[in-house]
Design a protein around this motif. Structure first.
Motif, PDB file in Angstrom:
ATOM      1  N   GLY A  68       0.808  -1.208   0.000  1.00 24.19           N
ATOM      2  CA  GLY A  68       0.000   0.000   0.000  1.00 24.19           C
ATOM      3  C   GLY A  68       0.847   1.267   0.000  1.00 24.19           C
ATOM      4  N   THR A  69       1.924   1.253   0.752  1.00 24.24           N
ATOM      5  CA  THR A  69       2.756   2.457   0.859  1.00 24.24           C
ATOM      6  C   THR A  69       3.319   2.838  -0.509  1.00 24.24           C
ATOM      7  OG1 THR A  69       3.326   1.875   3.125  1.00 24.24           O
ATOM      8  CG2 THR A  69       4.794   3.430   2.008  1.00 24.24           C
ATOM      9  N   ASP A 175      -7.145   5.746  -1.406  1.00 23.21           N
ATOM     10  CA  ASP A 175      -6.435   4.676  -0.699  1.00 23.21           C
ATOM     11  C   ASP A 175      -7.502   3.748  -0.126  1.00 23.21           C
ATOM     12  OD1 ASP A 175      -5.334   3.114   1.311  1.00 23.21           O
ATOM     13  OD2 ASP A 175      -3.943   4.662   1.986  1.00 23.21           O
ATOM     14  N   GLN A 178      -7.885  -0.231   3.568  1.00 27.51           N
ATOM     15  CA  GLN A 178      -8.717  -0.792   4.640  1.00 27.51           C
ATOM     16  C   GLN A 178     -10.079  -1.255   4.130  1.00 27.51           C
ATOM     17  OE1 GLN A 178      -7.935  -1.390   7.855  1.00 27.51           O
ATOM     18  NE2 GLN A 178      -5.883  -0.531   7.717  1.00 27.51           N
ATOM     19  N   SER A 201      -3.812  -3.410  -0.729  1.00 24.90           N
ATOM     20  CA  SER A 201      -2.653  -4.081  -0.140  1.00 24.90           C
ATOM     21  C   SER A 201      -3.051  -5.486   0.287  1.00 24.90           C
ATOM     22  CB  SER A 201      -2.177  -3.261   1.066  1.00 24.90           C
ATOM     23  OG  SER A 201      -1.159  -3.954   1.751  1.00 24.90           O
ATOM     24  N   LYS A 204      -3.735  -6.844   4.187  1.00 21.47           N
ATOM     25  CA  LYS A 204      -4.897  -6.381   4.957  1.00 21.47           C
ATOM     26  C   LYS A 204      -6.139  -7.208   4.641  1.00 21.47           C
ATOM     27  CE  LYS A 204      -2.636  -2.545   6.271  1.00 21.47           C
ATOM     28  NZ  LYS A 204      -2.301  -2.135   7.612  1.00 21.47           N
TER      29      LYS A 204
HETATM   30  C1  LIG Z   1      -5.109   3.196   4.932  1.00 24.82           C
HETATM   31  C2  LIG Z   1      -3.744   2.600   4.745  1.00 24.82           C
HETATM   32  N1  LIG Z   1      -2.992   2.981   3.709  1.00 24.82           N
HETATM   33  C3  LIG Z   1      -1.783   2.461   3.490  1.00 24.82           C
HETATM   34  C4  LIG Z   1      -1.237   1.516   4.329  1.00 24.82           C
HETATM   35  C5  LIG Z   1       0.115   0.967   4.042  1.00 24.82           C
HETATM   36  O1  LIG Z   1       0.020  -0.299   3.425  1.00 24.82           O
HETATM   37  P1  LIG Z   1       1.247  -1.316   3.446  1.00 24.82           P
HETATM   38  O2  LIG Z   1       1.366  -1.822   4.844  1.00 24.82           O
HETATM   39  O3  LIG Z   1       0.857  -2.395   2.475  1.00 24.82           O
HETATM   40  O4  LIG Z   1       2.455  -0.571   2.980  1.00 24.82           O
HETATM   41  C6  LIG Z   1      -1.975   1.094   5.435  1.00 24.82           C
HETATM   42  C7  LIG Z   1      -1.400   0.114   6.393  1.00 24.82           C
HETATM   43  O5  LIG Z   1      -1.360   0.358   7.581  1.00 24.82           O
HETATM   44  C8  LIG Z   1      -3.272   1.629   5.650  1.00 24.82           C
HETATM   45  O6  LIG Z   1      -4.030   1.264   6.679  1.00 24.82           O
END
Ligand SMILES: Cc1ncc(COP(=O)(O)O)c(C=O)c1O
Length: 385
Positions: A68-69, A175, A178, A201, A204
């Motif tokens: 996700g990041t 994003d 969640q 991601s 999750k």
């Molecule tokens: C809303 C949201 N965006 C992005 C991320 C980051 O995702 P990842 O852990 O796959 O890098 C998270 C994870 O905590 C998240 O909750």
């Protein structure tokens, strides 16, 4: 013992473990032309089709990332750079974004001269469409508002926000980390206004850690952040992680095929948790939207407590939960989400998030409800530092 931190990461689904381990012993770079390479490519492409179908996208609209990041950074920075090349310098983001979006946006302001506008939420963490309408200008490069908040669970009016951005000719990113696997997340808008880019991601929703995707509508072409071998439409270079992608697709298929039934079960469990926490600690305050919230999220402020202290006291009883916000360098910071929602700093610091997922059962609640009142009592005696 109760694991109440599924929003941080949730156990892998058996289907995902089987799909991933089935690939771990094999060799083959999906970009190689020989037979092992072609096998890996087939696994990747079949996975892409599964993920695309589950989220209302075409296979070519799935860009695999390391999670996700990375997908958030690609969307925010890439769409900003693309927009700036067309004379658009403004970035509009909600003030309650995850740090993967928020810090990317702040970085653009500090290092690239972006003009950043943060949309304030209401007291439940919701961004009103009118707030976005006021912030949209001709020189807006992108709008980014998350589908559902990772701390307080509030679900945003994504369709209305996407419609406004579309009317203004501005790419809209959400994003959906969640929300994916829990809500009806679709790149095609399901007949309604469609977003241009969505972050998901794997870990999750029951897949492995370290893999995710940016779902990117056709014709939306962010400037790449990673340069290299030109994989993934030349938008995201890097050798694809075949086993992780296979596990990701299996998790997506399993989670989305039972999504509605699982959401109903979790929402009932969550409502029970909320009622029992309120009965056990009558002055606990539920944060986030009381109705439009993620089915697995219960986020409370416990007045007079330090959230971290409460977390450690519950951990000592074998209960895993979260304060919901990141702590930088070991120093507890009041959450930017709660502060943006108008909570006082003391109240924000006394917050805990309990998040449920596919392995949660009613039996998880009893140890929490027994451990919580004495833990709150002790944390209150220790007070706020
Ligand atoms: C809303 C949201 N965006 C992005 C991320 C980051 O995702 P990842 O852990 O796959 O890098 C998270 C994870 O905590 C998240 O909750």
């Amino acid at each position: 013992m109760p694991y109440l931190d599924h929003a941080a990461t949730t156990p892998m689904l058996p289907e995902a473990i089987a799909a991933m381990t089935g690939q771990l012993g094999r060799v083959g770079n999906p970009s190689s032309l020989h037979a092992p390479g072609r096998h890996a490519r087939r696994v990747v492409e079949e996975s892409r089709e599964i993920i695309a179908a589950a989220f209302g996208a075409r296979p070519s609209e799935v860009i695999f990332t390391s999670g996700g990041t990375e997908a958030d950074n690609l969307a925010v920075k890439g769409l900003y750079w693309r927009g700036r090349a067309q004379g658009r310098n403004r970035v509009v983001a909600s003030a309650v974004e995850h740090h993967a979006v928020l810090d990317a946006v702040h970085w653009l302001a500090e290092h690239e001269g972006a003009e950043v506008v943060l949309l304030p939420p209401d007291r439940h963490g919701r961004i009103a469409p009118e707030t976005l309408a006021e912030a949209l200008t001709d020189d807006t490069a992108l709008v980014t508002v998350m589908w559902a908040n990772n701390e307080v669970g509030t679900i945003q009016p994504v369709a209305e926000l996407a419609e406004l951005a579309r009317a203004g000719g501005v790419p809209f990113h959400s994003d959906a980390v969640q929300a994916a696997g829990v809500l009806d997340v679709r790149l095609d808008g399901g007949g309604g206004p469609a977003p241009d880019a969505l972050t998901i991601s794997a870990h999750k929703l029951g897949g492995p850690l370290g893999v995710g995707a940016l779902l990117l509508a056709k014709g939306v072409d962010p400037t790449p952040v990673l340069h290299g071998g030109g994989q993934e439409r030349d938008v995201r270079s890097g050798t694809l992680d075949t086993p992780a992608i296979a596990g990701f697709a299996a998790a997506v298929e399993a989670a989305t095929s039972r999504r509605e039934e699982s959401a109903r079960r979790l929402a009932a469990l969550r409502d029970d948790l909320i009622a029992r926490v309120r009965a056990a600690v009558p002055d606990a305050v539920l944060n986030g939207d009381p109705v439009d919230r993620l089915p697995g999220n219960a986020h409370f402020a416990f007045p007079g407590c330090e959230g971290d202290a409460l977390l450690m006291l519950l951990d000592a009883q074998g209960i895993a939960c979260s304060t919901g916000s990141a702590c930088s360098a070991g120093v507890a910071q009041p959450s930017h989400v709660l502060l943006a929602m108008g909570l006082a700093s003391e109240q924000a610091r006394g917050s805990l998030r309990f998040s449920l997922g596919h392995t949660s059962t009613p039996e998880d609640l009893t140890p929490l409800i027994e451990a919580l009142p004495p833990a709150v009592e002790r944390a209150r005696r220790a007070g706020l530092t």
